[in-house]
Write a protein that holds these residues in place. Structure first.
Motif, PDB file in Angstrom:
ATOM      1  N   MET A 180       0.854  -1.193   0.000  1.00  0.00           N
ATOM      2  CA  MET A 180       0.000   0.000   0.000  1.00  0.00           C
ATOM      3  C   MET A 180       0.890   1.242   0.000  1.00  0.00           C
ATOM      4  O   MET A 180       1.758   1.384   0.847  1.00  0.00           O
ATOM      5  CB  MET A 180      -0.887   0.004   1.243  1.00  0.00           C
ATOM      6  N   THR A 181       0.687   2.124  -0.988  1.00  0.00           N
ATOM      7  CA  THR A 181       1.450   3.368  -1.036  1.00  0.00           C
ATOM      8  C   THR A 181       0.483   4.541  -1.016  1.00  0.00           C
ATOM      9  O   THR A 181      -0.245   4.769  -1.988  1.00  0.00           O
ATOM     10  CB  THR A 181       2.321   3.435  -2.303  1.00  0.00           C
ATOM     11  N   LEU A 182       0.446   5.242   0.098  1.00  0.00           N
ATOM     12  CA  LEU A 182      -0.396   6.424   0.229  1.00  0.00           C
ATOM     13  C   LEU A 182       0.502   7.632   0.427  1.00  0.00           C
ATOM     14  O   LEU A 182       1.568   7.532   1.024  1.00  0.00           O
ATOM     15  CB  LEU A 182      -1.337   6.276   1.428  1.00  0.00           C
ATOM     16  N   ARG A 183       0.085   8.773  -0.076  1.00  0.00           N
ATOM     17  CA  ARG A 183       0.878   9.995   0.057  1.00  0.00           C
ATOM     18  C   ARG A 183      -0.069  11.169   0.295  1.00  0.00           C
ATOM     19  O   ARG A 183      -1.240  11.125  -0.110  1.00  0.00           O
ATOM     20  CB  ARG A 183       1.721  10.231  -1.197  1.00  0.00           C
ATOM     21  N   LEU A 184       0.447  12.186   0.945  1.00  0.00           N
ATOM     22  CA  LEU A 184      -0.374  13.355   1.225  1.00  0.00           C
ATOM     23  C   LEU A 184      -0.735  14.043  -0.085  1.00  0.00           C
ATOM     24  O   LEU A 184       0.137  14.406  -0.871  1.00  0.00           O
ATOM     25  CB  LEU A 184       0.374  14.321   2.145  1.00  0.00           C
ATOM     26  N   ASP A 185      -2.025  14.227  -0.314  1.00  0.00           N
ATOM     27  CA  ASP A 185      -2.502  14.845  -1.551  1.00  0.00           C
ATOM     28  C   ASP A 185      -2.818  16.320  -1.335  1.00  0.00           C
ATOM     29  O   ASP A 185      -2.299  17.176  -2.030  1.00  0.00           O
ATOM     30  CB  ASP A 185      -3.748  14.116  -2.063  1.00  0.00           C
ATOM     31  N   ALA A 213      -3.564  10.358  -1.285  1.00  0.00           N
ATOM     32  CA  ALA A 213      -3.761   9.832  -2.633  1.00  0.00           C
ATOM     33  C   ALA A 213      -3.436   8.349  -2.675  1.00  0.00           C
ATOM     34  O   ALA A 213      -2.474   7.892  -2.058  1.00  0.00           O
ATOM     35  CB  ALA A 213      -2.901  10.595  -3.640  1.00  0.00           C
ATOM     36  N   SER A 214      -4.230   7.609  -3.427  1.00  0.00           N
ATOM     37  CA  SER A 214      -4.044   6.173  -3.613  1.00  0.00           C
ATOM     38  C   SER A 214      -3.865   5.890  -5.098  1.00  0.00           C
ATOM     39  O   SER A 214      -4.492   6.527  -5.938  1.00  0.00           O
ATOM     40  CB  SER A 214      -5.266   5.415  -3.079  1.00  0.00           C
ATOM     41  N   ASP A 215      -3.014   4.907  -5.407  1.00  0.00           N
ATOM     42  CA  ASP A 215      -2.863   4.466  -6.791  1.00  0.00           C
ATOM     43  C   ASP A 215      -3.840   3.354  -7.142  1.00  0.00           C
ATOM     44  O   ASP A 215      -4.050   3.055  -8.324  1.00  0.00           O
ATOM     45  CB  ASP A 215      -1.425   3.970  -7.036  1.00  0.00           C
ATOM     46  N   ASP A 216      -4.420   2.702  -6.123  1.00  0.00           N
ATOM     47  CA  ASP A 216      -5.384   1.615  -6.334  1.00  0.00           C
ATOM     48  C   ASP A 216      -6.381   1.662  -5.191  1.00  0.00           C
ATOM     49  O   ASP A 216      -6.264   0.936  -4.205  1.00  0.00           O
ATOM     50  CB  ASP A 216      -4.663   0.261  -6.386  1.00  0.00           C
ATOM     51  N   LEU A 217      -7.371   2.531  -5.329  1.00  0.00           N
ATOM     52  CA  LEU A 217      -8.298   2.789  -4.238  1.00  0.00           C
ATOM     53  C   LEU A 217      -9.126   1.554  -3.892  1.00  0.00           C
ATOM     54  O   LEU A 217      -9.377   1.269  -2.716  1.00  0.00           O
ATOM     55  CB  LEU A 217      -9.203   3.967  -4.595  1.00  0.00           C
ATOM     56  N   GLU A 218      -9.553   0.820  -4.905  1.00  0.00           N
ATOM     57  CA  GLU A 218     -10.362  -0.375  -4.655  1.00  0.00           C
ATOM     58  C   GLU A 218      -9.610  -1.359  -3.763  1.00  0.00           C
ATOM     59  O   GLU A 218     -10.151  -1.874  -2.777  1.00  0.00           O
ATOM     60  CB  GLU A 218     -10.715  -1.040  -5.987  1.00  0.00           C
ATOM     61  N   ALA A 219      -8.340  -1.616  -4.086  1.00  0.00           N
ATOM     62  CA  ALA A 219      -7.540  -2.557  -3.304  1.00  0.00           C
ATOM     63  C   ALA A 219      -7.258  -2.007  -1.911  1.00  0.00           C
ATOM     64  O   ALA A 219      -7.297  -2.746  -0.917  1.00  0.00           O
ATOM     65  CB  ALA A 219      -6.234  -2.869  -4.032  1.00  0.00           C
ATOM     66  N   ASP A 220      -6.969  -0.704  -1.812  1.00  0.00           N
ATOM     67  CA  ASP A 220      -6.679  -0.119  -0.505  1.00  0.00           C
ATOM     68  C   ASP A 220      -7.901  -0.174   0.406  1.00  0.00           C
ATOM     69  O   ASP A 220      -7.797  -0.479   1.596  1.00  0.00           O
ATOM     70  CB  ASP A 220      -6.204   1.326  -0.666  1.00  0.00           C
ATOM     71  N   VAL A 221      -9.080   0.117  -0.148  1.00  0.00           N
ATOM     72  CA  VAL A 221     -10.303   0.059   0.649  1.00  0.00           C
ATOM     73  C   VAL A 221     -10.573  -1.368   1.118  1.00  0.00           C
ATOM     74  O   VAL A 221     -10.929  -1.600   2.289  1.00  0.00           O
ATOM     75  CB  VAL A 221     -11.492   0.622  -0.158  1.00  0.00           C
ATOM     76  N   ALA A 222     -10.395  -2.351   0.232  1.00  0.00           N
ATOM     77  CA  ALA A 222     -10.610  -3.749   0.616  1.00  0.00           C
ATOM     78  C   ALA A 222      -9.663  -4.156   1.738  1.00  0.00           C
ATOM     79  O   ALA A 222     -10.058  -4.843   2.698  1.00  0.00           O
ATOM     80  CB  ALA A 222     -10.418  -4.650  -0.610  1.00  0.00           C
ATOM     81  N   ALA A 238      -1.949   3.424  11.612  1.00  0.00           N
ATOM     82  CA  ALA A 238      -0.949   2.421  11.235  1.00  0.00           C
ATOM     83  C   ALA A 238      -1.596   1.306  10.421  1.00  0.00           C
ATOM     84  O   ALA A 238      -1.031   0.834   9.424  1.00  0.00           O
ATOM     85  CB  ALA A 238      -0.279   1.855  12.487  1.00  0.00           C
ATOM     86  N   ALA A 239      -2.804   0.897  10.805  1.00  0.00           N
ATOM     87  CA  ALA A 239      -3.506  -0.160  10.081  1.00  0.00           C
ATOM     88  C   ALA A 239      -3.901   0.290   8.684  1.00  0.00           C
ATOM     89  O   ALA A 239      -3.779  -0.465   7.717  1.00  0.00           O
ATOM     90  CB  ALA A 239      -4.742  -0.591  10.863  1.00  0.00           C
ATOM     91  N   MET A 240      -4.359   1.532   8.546  1.00  0.00           N
ATOM     92  CA  MET A 240      -4.813   1.989   7.231  1.00  0.00           C
ATOM     93  C   MET A 240      -3.656   2.319   6.301  1.00  0.00           C
ATOM     94  O   MET A 240      -3.775   2.183   5.084  1.00  0.00           O
ATOM     95  CB  MET A 240      -5.738   3.208   7.360  1.00  0.00           C
TER      96      MET A 240
END
Length: 262
Positions: free
Chosen positions: A1-6, A87-96, A182-184
């Motif tokens: 999971m790669t999230l960054r401040l948007d 920001a997410s590169d794959d929102l569907e996968a991150d939400v799941a 941390a979990a998200m």
């Protein structure tokens, strides 16, 4: 999971007045347009590190309808810095993945904005509801991101601000919120340490060049305590990067947003 401040969300009563005031502070402000629900419009302050400040206002301040995010209620508390987005590169996968870890996630749902030049932007977003505004909402662009966030000259500011160093989130249950973040985010749990300036306990998470700090007041006179009483859990302060003396920007000109050069 790669999230960054948007981006960071700054709610204002009058968008045109806010644009004038932020320009007076040395920011270059780009008109953004009207969102797909027709309820809000915005302007952007892009930064060289890829983040941006979003100035957002309701098109009709007297219209009682609220947007998906429930932001209208924050006008009564003075608006200002009210939310933040990763920001997410794959929102569907991150939400799941977040749901599998027990997080209560709403979405993904589609949104958009019509720019003043007629360009239609589209994105998907999701919200996490466990902790009020302590945790960020998420976004994934469906149209190119540079359509939504201009770069180049638009990100060059007379005041020298080039990015976001950290965002401080006021919370009332630091250990719980830090565990949820941390979990998200797939980051290691951060140690809880003292913060003398804020009279608080804090836990910091690093996302590339930026830092998300969750802070709980440790004394009755902590500025975080007043913020929690006035506005509730959520963003308290953003520290901006610039080669200039550390200072808090005039909150009259930032329309209530606590923005610190540091």
């Amino acid at each position: 999971m790669t999230l960054r401040l948007d981006h960071l969300v700054i709610l204002v009563h009058d968008l045109e007045a806010a644009m004038r005031d932020y320009r007076a502070l040395g920011f270059r402000v780009t008109p953004g347009g009207v969102h797909a629900d027709g309820l809000t419009h915005n302007a952007l302050i892009p930064l060289a590190d890829g983040c941006y400040l979003e100035l957002i206002a309701f098109v009709d301040p007297d219209d009682p309808r609220d947007n998906l995010w429930g932001w209208r209620r924050h006008l009564a508390a003075g608006g200002g810095l009210i939310d933040y987005c990763l920001a997410s590169d794959d929102l569907e996968a991150d939400v799941a993945r977040m749901r599998a870890r027990g997080l209560n996630v709403n979405g993904p749902s589609e949104g958009g904005r019509l720019r003043p030049d007629g360009t239609q932007l589209r994105w998907r977003s999701a919200q996490i509801w466990q902790t009020g505004r302590a945790l960020p909402f998420l976004i994934q662009d469906l149209t190119p991101r540079d359509w939504r966030v201009p770069a180049g000259e638009a990100a060059q500011h007379a005041n020298g601000v080039v990015g976001v160093r950290e965002v401080v989130i006021a919370v009332a249950d630091l250990a719980r919120v830090a565990t949820l973040f941390a979990a998200m985010s797939d980051l290691r749990a951060a140690p809880i340490i003292s913060d003398a300036r804020l009279e608080a306990q804090r836990a910091a998470f690093h996302l590339d060049e930026q830092c998300i700090v969750f802070a709980e007041p440790a004394a009755p006179h902590s500025p975080l305590q007043h913020h929690l009483q006035r506005a509730g859990v959520g963003p308290f302060e953003a520290v901006l990067l610039a080669e200039d003396r550390p200072r808090l920007l005039d909150t009259r000109l930032t329309h209530g947003a606590r923005l610190r050069i540091g």
